[in-house]
Write a protein that holds these residues in place. Structure first.
Motif, short mmCIF file in Angstrom:
data_model
loop_
_atom_site.label_atom_id
_atom_site.label_comp_id
_atom_site.label_asym_id
_atom_site.label_seq_id
_atom_site.Cartn_x
_atom_site.Cartn_y
_atom_site.Cartn_z
N MET A 92 0.85 -1.18 0.00
CA MET A 92 0.00 0.00 0.00
C MET A 92 0.90 1.24 0.00
N ASN A 93 0.61 2.17 -0.87
CA ASN A 93 1.34 3.42 -0.96
C ASN A 93 0.53 4.52 -0.29
N VAL A 94 1.20 5.39 0.46
CA VAL A 94 0.52 6.43 1.23
C VAL A 94 1.18 7.78 0.94
N LEU A 95 0.34 8.76 0.65
CA LEU A 95 0.81 10.13 0.41
C LEU A 95 0.04 11.06 1.33
N PHE A 96 0.77 11.94 2.02
CA PHE A 96 0.15 12.95 2.88
C PHE A 96 0.41 14.32 2.28
N VAL A 97 -0.62 15.16 2.26
CA VAL A 97 -0.51 16.53 1.77
C VAL A 97 -1.11 17.44 2.83
N LEU A 98 -0.38 18.50 3.18
CA LEU A 98 -0.86 19.46 4.17
C LEU A 98 -1.34 20.71 3.43
N LEU A 99 -2.65 20.94 3.49
CA LEU A 99 -3.24 22.12 2.84
C LEU A 99 -3.27 23.28 3.83
N PRO A 100 -2.90 24.47 3.38
CA PRO A 100 -2.94 25.62 4.29
C PRO A 100 -4.38 26.02 4.60
N ALA A 101 -4.52 26.85 5.61
CA ALA A 101 -5.85 27.34 6.00
C ALA A 101 -6.49 28.08 4.83
N GLY A 102 -7.77 27.87 4.65
CA GLY A 102 -8.50 28.56 3.60
C GLY A 102 -8.55 27.80 2.28
N LEU A 103 -7.71 26.80 2.10
CA LEU A 103 -7.72 26.02 0.87
C LEU A 103 -8.44 24.71 1.14
N GLU A 104 -9.62 24.58 0.57
CA GLU A 104 -10.43 23.38 0.76
C GLU A 104 -9.93 22.28 -0.17
N PRO A 105 -10.00 21.03 0.24
CA PRO A 105 -9.54 19.93 -0.62
C PRO A 105 -10.26 19.89 -1.96
N ASP A 106 -11.58 20.10 -1.95
CA ASP A 106 -12.33 20.05 -3.20
C ASP A 106 -11.89 21.17 -4.14
N THR A 107 -11.62 22.34 -3.59
CA THR A 107 -11.16 23.47 -4.40
C THR A 107 -9.79 23.16 -5.00
N TRP A 108 -8.89 22.61 -4.20
CA TRP A 108 -7.56 22.27 -4.70
C TRP A 108 -7.63 21.17 -5.76
N LEU A 109 -8.45 20.15 -5.51
CA LEU A 109 -8.59 19.06 -6.48
C LEU A 109 -9.19 19.55 -7.79
#
Length: 168
Positions: free
Chosen positions: A1-18
């Motif tokens: 299993m491969n795992v990737l972690f991404v830290l989004l700054p405040a104000g950036l929603e995951p859906d918006t970034w995607l």
């Protein structure tokens, strides 16, 4: 299993970034499983969120559990040794008191570790913990194939998002 972690700054929603990702990268992420941690107020808060989640892909627990068992055994043996040697309990028989103390202490140490948890974030996540600003959100993607995760990691590079890989 491969795992990737991404830290989004405040104000950036995951859906918006995607939504800003290229279409082929966005399509590749549909094959992955995503976990979103709640927004963290500080590095210590994200640390507690990772511990509370008891996610085996983000935390390790064996070192703490083994230390709890060993510490319990030492403490149990010491207490029973003092009780038998100094106060005559167990009929003053150290050969009975010490193994009983070691076994009981090891059991209680293991039980305490199991009930309270000894999880700590993996070493690969420590740079992300240091980069946490109030309101940051940690995202975790897992999948059997590394290629979609590599595309996702490349997509985060222009924004300079903190990224961590964890071998699972």
């Amino acid at each position: 299993m491969n795992v990737l972690f991404v830290l989004l700054p405040a104000g950036l929603e995951p859906d918006t970034w995607l939504a800003t990702l290229p279409p082929d990268t966005a399509a590749a992420t549909r094959l992955l499983r995503m976990r979103r941690y709640p927004a963290a107020a500080s590095p210590a808060h994200l640390h507690s969120l990772l511990r509370a989640g008891r996610d085996p892909l983000a935390t390790t627990r064996w070192r703490g559990a083994l230390l709890a068992i060993a510490g319990g055994a030492v403490l149990g043996g010491l207490v029973n040794g003092v009780l038998a040697g100094r106060f005559g309990l167990f009929g003053g028989m150290l050969e009975l008191a010490l193994p009983l103390g070691l076994g009981t202490g090891a059991f209680l140490g293991g039980f305490t570790a199991a009930m309270t948890g000894t999880e700590v974030p993996r070493a690969e996540l420590r740079p992300l913990l240091a980069a946490v600003q109030p309101g940051a959100t940690l995202l975790q993607w897992t999948g059997p194939d590394r290629a979609p995760l590599l595309e996702l990691a490349r997509a985060g590079e222009p924004s300079r998002l903190p990224i961590a890989w964890c071998p699972a």
